[in-house]
Scaffold this motif. Sequence first.
Motif, PDB file in Angstrom:
ATOM      1  N   SER A   1       0.689  -1.549   0.294  1.00  0.00           N
ATOM      2  CA  SER A   1      -0.355   0.119   0.135  1.00  0.00           C
ATOM      3  C   SER A   1       0.946   0.536   0.006  1.00  0.00           C
ATOM      4  O   SER A   1       1.881   1.101   0.095  1.00  0.00           O
ATOM      5  CB  SER A   1      -0.968   0.126   1.441  1.00  0.00           C
ATOM      6  N   VAL A   2       0.553   2.756  -0.560  1.00  0.00           N
ATOM      7  CA  VAL A   2       0.903   3.432  -0.517  1.00  0.00           C
ATOM      8  C   VAL A   2       1.018   4.377   0.861  1.00  0.00           C
ATOM      9  O   VAL A   2       0.445   3.826   2.216  1.00  0.00           O
ATOM     10  CB  VAL A   2       0.616   4.479  -1.487  1.00  0.00           C
ATOM     11  N   ALA A   3       2.445   4.968   1.172  1.00  0.00           N
ATOM     12  CA  ALA A   3       2.241   6.324   2.372  1.00  0.00           C
ATOM     13  C   ALA A   3       0.327   6.663   2.717  1.00  0.00           C
ATOM     14  O   ALA A   3      -0.222   6.960   1.827  1.00  0.00           O
ATOM     15  CB  ALA A   3       3.271   7.765   1.983  1.00  0.00           C
TER      16      ALA A   3
ATOM     17  N   PHE B   1      -5.704   2.547  -9.178  1.00  0.00           N
ATOM     18  CA  PHE B   1      -5.883   0.907  -8.405  1.00  0.00           C
ATOM     19  C   PHE B   1      -5.586   1.307  -6.835  1.00  0.00           C
ATOM     20  O   PHE B   1      -5.360   0.161  -6.318  1.00  0.00           O
ATOM     21  CB  PHE B   1      -5.511   0.305 -10.077  1.00  0.00           C
ATOM     22  N   GLN B   2      -3.793   1.601  -7.688  1.00  0.00           N
ATOM     23  CA  GLN B   2      -3.587   1.846  -6.548  1.00  0.00           C
ATOM     24  C   GLN B   2      -4.131   2.490  -5.515  1.00  0.00           C
ATOM     25  O   GLN B   2      -4.550   2.477  -4.158  1.00  0.00           O
ATOM     26  CB  GLN B   2      -2.609   3.156  -6.538  1.00  0.00           C
ATOM     27  N   LEU B   3      -4.949   3.961  -5.316  1.00  0.00           N
ATOM     28  CA  LEU B   3      -5.927   4.621  -4.377  1.00  0.00           C
ATOM     29  C   LEU B   3      -6.837   3.476  -4.278  1.00  0.00           C
ATOM     30  O   LEU B   3      -7.601   3.573  -3.071  1.00  0.00           O
ATOM     31  CB  LEU B   3      -6.499   5.459  -5.321  1.00  0.00           C
ATOM     32  N   CYS B   4      -7.409   3.052  -5.183  1.00  0.00           N
ATOM     33  CA  CYS B   4      -8.370   1.844  -4.954  1.00  0.00           C
ATOM     34  C   CYS B   4      -8.305   0.687  -3.431  1.00  0.00           C
ATOM     35  O   CYS B   4      -8.718   0.402  -2.632  1.00  0.00           O
ATOM     36  CB  CYS B   4      -9.369   1.296  -5.512  1.00  0.00           C
TER      37      CYS B   4
ATOM     38  N   ARG C   1      -8.966   0.421   1.253  1.00  0.00           N
ATOM     39  CA  ARG C   1      -9.269  -0.307   1.945  1.00  0.00           C
ATOM     40  C   ARG C   1      -8.224  -0.424   2.780  1.00  0.00           C
ATOM     41  O   ARG C   1      -9.000  -0.836   3.891  1.00  0.00           O
ATOM     42  CB  ARG C   1      -9.788  -1.280   0.168  1.00  0.00           C
ATOM     43  N   ALA C   2      -6.971  -0.693   2.037  1.00  0.00           N
ATOM     44  CA  ALA C   2      -6.604  -1.197   3.503  1.00  0.00           C
ATOM     45  C   ALA C   2      -6.765   0.164   4.666  1.00  0.00           C
ATOM     46  O   ALA C   2      -6.570  -0.946   5.333  1.00  0.00           O
ATOM     47  CB  ALA C   2      -4.638  -1.017   3.094  1.00  0.00           C
ATOM     48  N   GLU C   3      -6.644   1.118   4.473  1.00  0.00           N
ATOM     49  CA  GLU C   3      -6.682   2.386   5.482  1.00  0.00           C
ATOM     50  C   GLU C   3      -7.968   1.937   5.694  1.00  0.00           C
ATOM     51  O   GLU C   3      -7.948   2.842   7.199  1.00  0.00           O
ATOM     52  CB  GLU C   3      -6.469   3.913   4.815  1.00  0.00           C
ATOM     53  N   HIS C   4      -9.029   2.473   5.418  1.00  0.00           N
ATOM     54  CA  HIS C   4     -10.285   3.145   5.621  1.00  0.00           C
ATOM     55  C   HIS C   4     -11.407   1.822   5.992  1.00  0.00           C
ATOM     56  O   HIS C   4     -12.493   1.170   7.147  1.00  0.00           O
ATOM     57  CB  HIS C   4     -11.188   3.902   4.794  1.00  0.00           C
TER      58      HIS C   4
END
Length: 290
Positions: A167-169, A202-205, A209-212
């Motif tokens: 996941s991204v920062a 795609f990275q945003l989705c 999900r990983a964060e929220h």
Amino acid sequence: MPRDAAPVRTELRAYADVPGVRSLLVDADERLWCAVKETYAVALIHRGRAEFWSRRGGVASAPGDLHFDAPASVHRDLRRDGPARFQIVNFDAALVRDHAERRGLRPSLSLRVPLLERRHPDRRPLLALHRAYRGRPDPLARQVVVAEALDALVRQLDGADARPHASVARGRLGRAIELIHARLGEALSLDDLAAAAGLDRFQLCRAFRAEHGIPPYTYVLRMRIARAYAWLAAGRPVSEVASALGFCDQSQLHGHFRRAFGITPGAFARVARRSRWSSDSHAPLADIER
């Protein structure tokens, strides 16, 4: 085919904001189908049982099954038990290939398996895709569903890593959140949110999900409902709230608000007005929130 057999009925759906994706809903008779695919296809069986040929031999399918086809593959029914209803969502081959390459994958064009296991985690985004093309979701919801389904489809390719990538920062995702809050009543697209975060859609989705634990469109809707609650409690008219928060009309706000709080916006507004005149102003609102 028997002369009195029911005709085949089809419904095609495609949207300009998700190019390269088309849905075909089919009510079929008992005929056996044989076709060569030019696209990637994800089919959901609604009614009817059948057996079809895949490169691994005969495969049985039943209602609730999700099965796949790849370009240049042959779908050939071996038997069919009665009329059938199924939905096929087709992805252009270039769309799938480009997404795989953006993820740094070099999978083959073929798919791992013809059917997805009932407990497989990728069933959720693929079933959501089929629901979206039967209903009438707003554009952001549709874009998110298609992006997550395309991600899931790529994971079914031979040679693709089935695990989600890193996941991204959180800071980058926070810029998308800030945009949602600043422009809550506007028709934001998935590309708008991705650009704000400096990510692809795609990275945003995945990051969302990983964060929220929910996709971006659900976050936007829940935020709009929360804002509507506050504005109605402050005395703003229902019609003004619906318009300011980007709902199509009052009926759309009505449905979402009632599902969230168990009361209509109009009834809530009346209770809120009474509570402002009461010495115990918080009691009615607390009761509604429960």
